[in-house]
Write a protein that holds these residues in place. Structure first.
Motif, mmCIF file in Angstrom:
data_model
loop_
_atom_site.group_PDB
_atom_site.id
_atom_site.type_symbol
_atom_site.label_atom_id
_atom_site.label_comp_id
_atom_site.label_asym_id
_atom_site.label_seq_id
_atom_site.Cartn_x
_atom_site.Cartn_y
_atom_site.Cartn_z
ATOM 1 N N THR A 1 -124.883 53.816 -54.934
ATOM 2 C CA THR A 1 -124.663 55.065 -55.658
ATOM 3 C C THR A 1 -123.487 54.974 -56.627
ATOM 4 O OG1 THR A 1 -125.653 56.367 -53.916
ATOM 5 C CG2 THR A 1 -124.177 57.532 -55.387
ATOM 6 N N ALA B 1 -136.652 55.986 -51.117
ATOM 7 C CA ALA B 1 -136.487 57.437 -51.117
ATOM 8 C C ALA B 1 -135.048 57.809 -50.736
ATOM 9 C CB ALA B 1 -137.490 58.089 -50.180
ATOM 10 N N LEU B 2 -134.486 57.131 -49.747
ATOM 11 C CA LEU B 2 -133.118 57.446 -49.318
ATOM 12 C C LEU B 2 -132.094 57.163 -50.418
ATOM 13 C CD1 LEU B 2 -132.925 56.190 -45.616
ATOM 14 C CD2 LEU B 2 -132.762 58.539 -46.439
ATOM 15 N N THR B 3 -132.229 56.030 -51.101
ATOM 16 C CA THR B 3 -131.241 55.711 -52.136
ATOM 17 C C THR B 3 -131.396 56.635 -53.341
ATOM 18 O OG1 THR B 3 -132.597 53.929 -53.109
ATOM 19 C CG2 THR B 3 -131.026 53.313 -51.374
ATOM 20 N N ASP C 1 -132.557 59.727 -53.199
ATOM 21 C CA ASP C 1 -132.070 61.040 -52.770
ATOM 22 C C ASP C 1 -130.550 61.110 -52.848
ATOM 23 O OD1 ASP C 1 -134.635 61.947 -52.308
ATOM 24 O OD2 ASP C 1 -134.521 61.755 -50.119
ATOM 25 N N GLU C 2 -129.884 60.014 -52.463
ATOM 26 C CA GLU C 2 -128.422 60.047 -52.496
ATOM 27 C C GLU C 2 -127.896 60.126 -53.925
ATOM 28 O OE1 GLU C 2 -124.331 58.149 -50.805
ATOM 29 O OE2 GLU C 2 -126.123 56.901 -50.635
ATOM 30 N N ARG D 1 -129.420 61.338 -56.487
ATOM 31 C CA ARG D 1 -129.766 62.685 -56.976
ATOM 32 C C ARG D 1 -128.726 63.689 -56.475
ATOM 33 N NH1 ARG D 1 -134.388 62.852 -55.022
ATOM 34 N NH2 ARG D 1 -135.564 62.335 -56.883
ATOM 35 N N ASP D 2 -128.402 63.615 -55.185
ATOM 36 C CA ASP D 2 -127.418 64.521 -54.599
ATOM 37 C C ASP D 2 -126.056 64.379 -55.277
ATOM 38 O OD1 ASP D 2 -126.268 66.311 -52.460
ATOM 39 O OD2 ASP D 2 -125.190 64.450 -51.988
ATOM 40 N N LEU E 1 -133.157 59.640 -63.201
ATOM 41 C CA LEU E 1 -133.890 59.372 -61.964
ATOM 42 C C LEU E 1 -135.306 58.880 -62.264
ATOM 43 C CD1 LEU E 1 -132.630 62.406 -59.896
ATOM 44 C CD2 LEU E 1 -132.040 60.001 -59.522
#
Length: 156
Positions: free
Chosen positions: A8, A40-42, A44-45, A47-48, A71
């Motif tokens: 990230t 998906a996890l990376t 999502d992070e 994006r957050d 993204l």
């Protein structure tokens, strides 16, 4: 082809500064010289993080549209990995586990990060012994590796 997981911090820097080393790393993904596994996890992070008020305040050019485009670009240029087993546990910073596990799962040669918790794994003998094929480098060091590889592959 070189395969590298960008964490990230690297992706945040690429999203906020098109002229920095992290953006140059992403340009090698764009050119097809580096494969970028994402999950998906990376996604999502990142994006957050990009949507956090403090980040948006620090980088006012990060509009909703710019974040969406960034993204979408990662999904388009990256290699989506749907099933990433949680094989490595990192008590020092569990938030880094998705990047480590993604690198392990995809046999990526590199994790690119400025996160000291990740970078310090290069001094962890147990990690190095268990995962000798993974190097964790900051964006500047990774650029040197990629540029050297590009010179080798094109010849003198």
């Amino acid at each position: 082809m070189i395969s590298a997981v960008f964490d990230t911090t690297t992706l945040l820097q690429a999203a906020t500064s098109r002229n920095g080393p992290a953006a140059a790393c992403l340009a090698f993904v764009d050119s097809g010289q580096v494969s970028l596994p994402v999950s998906a996890l990376t996604l999502d992070e990142i994006r957050d993080v990009l949507q956090r008020p403090a980040i948006r305040k620090a980088f006012p050019k990060l509009s909703d549209e710019n974040i969406r485009d960034f993204l979408d670009h990662l999904v388009e240029k990256g290699r989506m990995v749907d099933d990433v087993p949680a094989v490595y546990h990192f008590p020092r910073d569990p938030a880094d586990e998705p990047y480590i596990n993604l690198a392990i799962c995809t046999s990526a040669s590199y994790i690119v990060s400025r996160d000291n918790d990740l970078l310090d794994l290069m001094n962890d003998l147990a990690f190095r012994k268990a995962h000798p094929g993974i190097q964790i480098l900051d964006p500047v060091a990774f650029l040197k590796v990629v540029r050297a590889e590009a010179r080798r592959s094109t010849g003198p």
